[in-house]
Scaffold this motif. Structure first.
Motif, PDB file in Angstrom:
ATOM      1  N   ASN A   1       6.723  -8.614   7.311  1.00 35.23           N
ATOM      2  CA  ASN A   1       6.128  -9.608   6.429  1.00 35.23           C
ATOM      3  C   ASN A   1       5.636  -8.923   5.166  1.00 35.23           C
ATOM      4  OD1 ASN A   1       5.570 -12.403   8.053  1.00 35.23           O
ATOM      5  ND2 ASN A   1       5.557 -10.637   9.428  1.00 35.23           N
ATOM      6  N   SER A   2       5.969  -9.491   4.015  1.00 36.18           N
ATOM      7  CA  SER A   2       5.533  -8.895   2.754  1.00 36.18           C
ATOM      8  C   SER A   2       5.974  -9.771   1.597  1.00 36.18           C
ATOM      9  CB  SER A   2       6.129  -7.488   2.583  1.00 36.18           C
ATOM     10  OG  SER A   2       5.694  -6.898   1.375  1.00 36.18           O
ATOM     11  N   ARG A   3       5.306  -9.646   0.475  1.00 36.40           N
ATOM     12  CA  ARG A   3       5.878 -10.135  -0.766  1.00 36.40           C
ATOM     13  C   ARG A   3       6.923  -9.116  -1.241  1.00 36.40           C
ATOM     14  NH1 ARG A   3       2.071 -14.026  -3.179  1.00 36.40           N
ATOM     15  NH2 ARG A   3       0.053 -13.885  -2.121  1.00 36.40           N
ATOM     16  N   HIS A   4       7.807  -9.570  -2.105  1.00 35.54           N
ATOM     17  CA  HIS A   4       8.768  -8.702  -2.802  1.00 35.54           C
ATOM     18  C   HIS A   4       9.842  -8.098  -1.897  1.00 35.54           C
ATOM     19  CE1 HIS A   4       5.763  -9.359  -5.752  1.00 35.54           C
ATOM     20  NE2 HIS A   4       4.982  -8.346  -5.441  1.00 35.54           N
ATOM     21  N   LEU A   5      10.036  -8.649  -0.710  1.00 34.27           N
ATOM     22  CA  LEU A   5      11.178  -8.208   0.096  1.00 34.27           C
ATOM     23  C   LEU A   5      12.473  -8.531  -0.643  1.00 34.27           C
ATOM     24  CD1 LEU A   5       9.870  -9.311   3.592  1.00 34.27           C
ATOM     25  CD2 LEU A   5      10.007  -6.983   2.686  1.00 34.27           C
ATOM     26  N   ASP A   6      12.430  -9.548  -1.477  1.00 35.38           N
ATOM     27  CA  ASP A   6      13.469  -9.839  -2.461  1.00 35.38           C
ATOM     28  C   ASP A   6      13.114  -9.044  -3.721  1.00 35.38           C
ATOM     29  OD1 ASP A   6      15.166 -10.931  -4.368  1.00 35.38           O
ATOM     30  OD2 ASP A   6      14.187 -12.880  -4.392  1.00 35.38           O
ATOM     31  N   ASP A   7      13.750  -7.927  -4.051  1.00 36.49           N
ATOM     32  CA  ASP A   7      14.896  -7.427  -3.325  1.00 36.49           C
ATOM     33  C   ASP A   7      14.646  -5.966  -2.939  1.00 36.49           C
ATOM     34  OD1 ASP A   7      17.458  -7.595  -2.205  1.00 36.49           O
ATOM     35  OD2 ASP A   7      18.421  -6.974  -4.047  1.00 36.49           O
ATOM     36  N   LYS A   8      13.365  -5.610  -2.676  1.00 32.70           N
ATOM     37  CA  LYS A   8      13.092  -4.247  -2.236  1.00 32.70           C
ATOM     38  C   LYS A   8      13.849  -3.944  -0.945  1.00 32.70           C
ATOM     39  CE  LYS A   8      10.061  -3.149  -5.499  1.00 32.70           C
ATOM     40  NZ  LYS A   8       8.668  -2.778  -5.323  1.00 32.70           N
ATOM     41  N   ALA A   9      14.009  -4.960  -0.081  1.00 32.56           N
ATOM     42  CA  ALA A   9      14.761  -4.742   1.154  1.00 32.56           C
ATOM     43  C   ALA A   9      16.233  -4.483   0.855  1.00 32.56           C
ATOM     44  CB  ALA A   9      14.616  -5.942   2.085  1.00 32.56           C
ATOM     45  N   GLY A  10      16.774  -5.164  -0.160  1.00 30.53           N
ATOM     46  CA  GLY A  10      18.155  -4.913  -0.553  1.00 30.53           C
ATOM     47  C   GLY A  10      18.356  -3.501  -1.065  1.00 30.53           C
ATOM     48  N   VAL A  11      17.401  -3.004  -1.841  1.00 28.94           N
ATOM     49  CA  VAL A  11      17.471  -1.621  -2.334  1.00 28.94           C
ATOM     50  C   VAL A  11      17.402  -0.649  -1.169  1.00 28.94           C
ATOM     51  CG1 VAL A  11      16.332   0.109  -3.774  1.00 28.94           C
ATOM     52  CG2 VAL A  11      16.478  -2.270  -4.562  1.00 28.94           C
ATOM     53  N   ALA A  12      16.508  -0.905  -0.210  1.00 21.54           N
ATOM     54  CA  ALA A  12      16.390  -0.031   0.961  1.00 21.54           C
ATOM     55  C   ALA A  12      17.682  -0.026   1.769  1.00 21.54           C
ATOM     56  CB  ALA A  12      15.211  -0.468   1.825  1.00 21.54           C
ATOM     57  N   ILE A  13      18.324  -1.195   1.910  1.00 22.48           N
ATOM     58  CA  ILE A  13      19.603  -1.268   2.614  1.00 22.48           C
ATOM     59  C   ILE A  13      20.640  -0.405   1.910  1.00 22.48           C
ATOM     60  CG2 ILE A  13      21.565  -2.772   3.159  1.00 22.48           C
ATOM     61  CD1 ILE A  13      19.491  -5.040   3.574  1.00 22.48           C
ATOM     62  N   MET A  14      20.698  -0.511   0.597  1.00 24.31           N
ATOM     63  CA  MET A  14      21.678   0.289  -0.142  1.00 24.31           C
ATOM     64  C   MET A  14      21.428   1.780   0.009  1.00 24.31           C
ATOM     65  SD  MET A  14      22.590  -1.745  -3.666  1.00 24.31           S
ATOM     66  CE  MET A  14      23.287  -0.243  -4.354  1.00 24.31           C
ATOM     67  N   LEU A  15      20.189   2.205  -0.068  1.00 23.04           N
ATOM     68  CA  LEU A  15      19.873   3.623   0.111  1.00 23.04           C
ATOM     69  C   LEU A  15      20.260   4.091   1.512  1.00 23.04           C
ATOM     70  CD1 LEU A  15      16.420   3.843  -1.709  1.00 23.04           C
ATOM     71  CD2 LEU A  15      18.604   4.767  -2.509  1.00 23.04           C
TER      72      LEU A  15
ATOM     73  N   ASP B   1       0.065  -7.637  -5.291  1.00 25.25           N
ATOM     74  CA  ASP B   1       0.103  -6.767  -4.114  1.00 25.25           C
ATOM     75  C   ASP B   1       1.089  -7.320  -3.083  1.00 25.25           C
ATOM     76  OD1 ASP B   1      -1.901  -5.416  -5.394  1.00 25.25           O
ATOM     77  OD2 ASP B   1      -3.388  -5.640  -3.791  1.00 25.25           O
ATOM     78  N   PRO B   2       1.938  -6.470  -2.497  1.00 22.15           N
ATOM     79  CA  PRO B   2       2.901  -6.968  -1.508  1.00 22.15           C
ATOM     80  C   PRO B   2       2.284  -7.304  -0.157  1.00 22.15           C
ATOM     81  CG  PRO B   2       3.113  -4.598  -1.767  1.00 22.15           C
ATOM     82  CD  PRO B   2       2.151  -5.061  -2.824  1.00 22.15           C
ATOM     83  N   GLN B   3       1.199  -6.613   0.237  1.00 22.55           N
ATOM     84  CA  GLN B   3       0.550  -6.815   1.537  1.00 22.55           C
ATOM     85  C   GLN B   3       1.532  -6.727   2.703  1.00 22.55           C
ATOM     86  OE1 GLN B   3      -1.366 -10.620  -0.104  1.00 22.55           O
ATOM     87  NE2 GLN B   3      -2.908  -9.901   1.350  1.00 22.55           N
ATOM     88  N   PRO B   4       2.260  -5.614   2.827  1.00 25.54           N
ATOM     89  CA  PRO B   4       3.288  -5.515   3.867  1.00 25.54           C
ATOM     90  C   PRO B   4       2.707  -5.308   5.260  1.00 25.54           C
ATOM     91  CG  PRO B   4       3.110  -3.448   2.695  1.00 25.54           C
ATOM     92  CD  PRO B   4       2.199  -4.411   1.986  1.00 25.54           C
ATOM     93  N   GLU B   5       3.415  -5.829   6.248  1.00 23.88           N
ATOM     94  CA  GLU B   5       3.081  -5.592   7.652  1.00 23.88           C
ATOM     95  C   GLU B   5       4.389  -5.431   8.431  1.00 23.88           C
ATOM     96  OE1 GLU B   5       0.574  -7.557  11.392  1.00 23.88           O
ATOM     97  OE2 GLU B   5       0.619  -8.560   9.435  1.00 23.88           O
ATOM     98  N   PHE B   6       4.542  -4.285   9.063  1.00 28.81           N
ATOM     99  CA  PHE B   6       5.732  -3.966   9.842  1.00 28.81           C
ATOM    100  C   PHE B   6       5.370  -4.045  11.326  1.00 28.81           C
ATOM    101  CE2 PHE B   6       6.508  -2.324   5.715  1.00 28.81           C
ATOM    102  CZ  PHE B   6       7.874  -2.197   5.547  1.00 28.81           C
ATOM    103  N   LEU B   7       5.994  -4.971  12.043  1.00 26.88           N
ATOM    104  CA  LEU B   7       5.672  -5.193  13.448  1.00 26.88           C
ATOM    105  C   LEU B   7       6.642  -4.448  14.358  1.00 26.88           C
ATOM    106  CD1 LEU B   7       4.891  -9.020  13.380  1.00 26.88           C
ATOM    107  CD2 LEU B   7       3.318  -7.098  13.051  1.00 26.88           C
ATOM    108  N   ASP B   8       6.166  -4.120  15.555  1.00 28.84           N
ATOM    109  CA  ASP B   8       6.993  -3.377  16.510  1.00 28.84           C
ATOM    110  C   ASP B   8       8.212  -4.171  16.975  1.00 28.84           C
ATOM    111  OD1 ASP B   8       5.278  -1.221  16.352  1.00 28.84           O
ATOM    112  OD2 ASP B   8       4.123  -1.791  18.128  1.00 28.84           O
ATOM    113  N   ASN B   9       8.168  -5.505  16.878  1.00 25.67           N
ATOM    114  CA  ASN B   9       9.298  -6.325  17.330  1.00 25.67           C
ATOM    115  C   ASN B   9      10.373  -6.508  16.259  1.00 25.67           C
ATOM    116  OD1 ASN B   9       8.065  -8.107  15.575  1.00 25.67           O
ATOM    117  ND2 ASN B   9       7.604  -9.666  17.119  1.00 25.67           N
TER     118      ASN B   9
END
Length: 376
Positions: free
Chosen positions: A184-198, A172-180
């Protein structure tokens, strides 16, 4: 031409959607389908390799000498190594990550017949039973086990649940997106990279921009086990920019804010000219950036070169704290990497000879060198 604007809300929405889809290496079909549908919605025509790596092309002014941008859909995970006499499961990791970060993780077990839930625990998990031994036991994959959320206390009962050796275990990634801006999450490598590309593609297509050469948007499915971009690159591609995580840690120059351009990883230095171009694009466009060298790291670019592709490679990253663990990033870095990519794919071609696989030395590139007589 006006600067392309990265839609931060779209980027975050894509990251949330991607994190909700389990995709450890070997179990990426659902994430591939999601990315393909999103690429189609953005107006592109994705093509899939036999195993599911994705290529989508934005047509530019010329086909030869194309540019490629790549990130990977797959994440870390585990597989069932053995069914233990107590009914619990011994695990083998998918990719390289510490069992220290596995302890306490909630997981999904994907079998051929059933999908089950469970928790990865140290062998000595209860202080009421083992007292101080819970703090002194070793760390490693031999010292954890997966407790299944089902009635089982034996290997026979676990087998009856449909669990088999080799079943995929997704964490489970257990993501938390903060207002600042922190994420925080597991698997930001490389889900964040895919999101950047999209988000980069969305900005590119929304603006109606035209690139000087075709842009190949690549999404690979086995980077975490070293395969990566080995078989999704066509001969027309002259350069490859990988988008992945930067190693924000003591002794490193990476940052969770802005772009970190990797100058070298364990496979050696990245292409001098392509990296220099990316650094200059950051400087010329006021994009916060820094450079770093990653000692224990490889990306899609390494697998592309090892597969025999004669291409220039570079690596642009978003700084990740506690990479391959419970990771943290910041929106500023994601947005900055996207801004750099939009500038890159629309920038003029600097090395005209790259349209050809072979050419004579007269058109070959030059690097700074001392004048004759300067060396003693």
């Amino acid at each position: 031409m006006n600067k392309l604007r990265i839609d931060a809300d779209y980027l975050l929405d894509q990251l949330k959607a991607l994190l909700s889809i389990d995709s450890p290496t070997g179990y990426t079909d659902n994430a591939v389908r999601y990315c393909s549908r999103e690429l189609e919605r953005l107006g592109l025509k994705p093509e899939l390799t036999r195993r599911g790596a994705i290529r989508a092309v934005s047509q530019g002014g010329r086909r030869e000498g194309a540019r490629a941008i790549v990130s990977h859909i797959d994440t870390l995970g585990a597989q069932v190594k053995a069914i233990k006499p107590n009914g619990r499961l011994e695990l083998a990791p998918i990719g390289h990550w510490s069992a220290r970060f596995a302890e306490g993780a909630r997981v999904t077990i994907y079998g051929y017949e059933n999908i089950l839930r469970g928790t990865i625990l140290p062998l000595k998990a209860s202080g009421h039973t083992f007292n101080e031994e819970v703090d002194t036991q070793p760390t490693g994959w031999r010292f954890v086990e997966l407790r299944i959320d089902a009635q089982t206390t034996s290997a026979t009962e676990t087998t009856a649940l449909g669990v088999e050796i080799g079943d995929i275990v997704a964490v489970d990634p257990q993501p938390e997106f903060l207002d600042n801006g922190f994420i925080n999450s597991r698997h930001l490598d490389d889900k964040a990279g895919v999101a950047i590309m999209l988000a980069t593609i969305e900005a590119f297509e929304r603006s109606g921009a035209v690139a000087p050469v075709d842009v190949h948007w690549l999404f690979t499915i086995a980077e975490e086990v070293g395969v990566g971009a080995s078989s999704v690159i066509v001969p027309e591609v002259a350069s490859l920019v990988a988008v992945d995580n930067g190693t924000s840690a003591p002794g490193q120059n990476s940052s969770e804010f802005g772009v970190t351009i990797c100058m070298a990883d364990q496979s050696g230095p990245f292409d001098y000219h392509l990296t220099k171009q990316l650094v200059e694009l950051c400087r010329d466009n006021g994009i916060d950036h820094r450079k770093d060298v990653f000692r224990h790291y490889r990306s899609d670019s390494a697998s592309a070169l090892e597969a025999g592709h004669d291409i220039r490679t570079a690596l642009v990253t978003f700084g990740v704290d506690a990479s391959h663990g419970y990771e943290r990033i910041h929106l500023d870095a994601l947005r900055s990497v996207g801004e750099l990519l939009t500038r890159y794919v629309t920038s003029p071609i600097e090395i005209a000879r790259d349209t050809k696989e072979f050419s004579d030395v007269r058109s070959f590139t030059k690097q700074p060198a001392p004048e004759a007589g300067d060396k003693v």
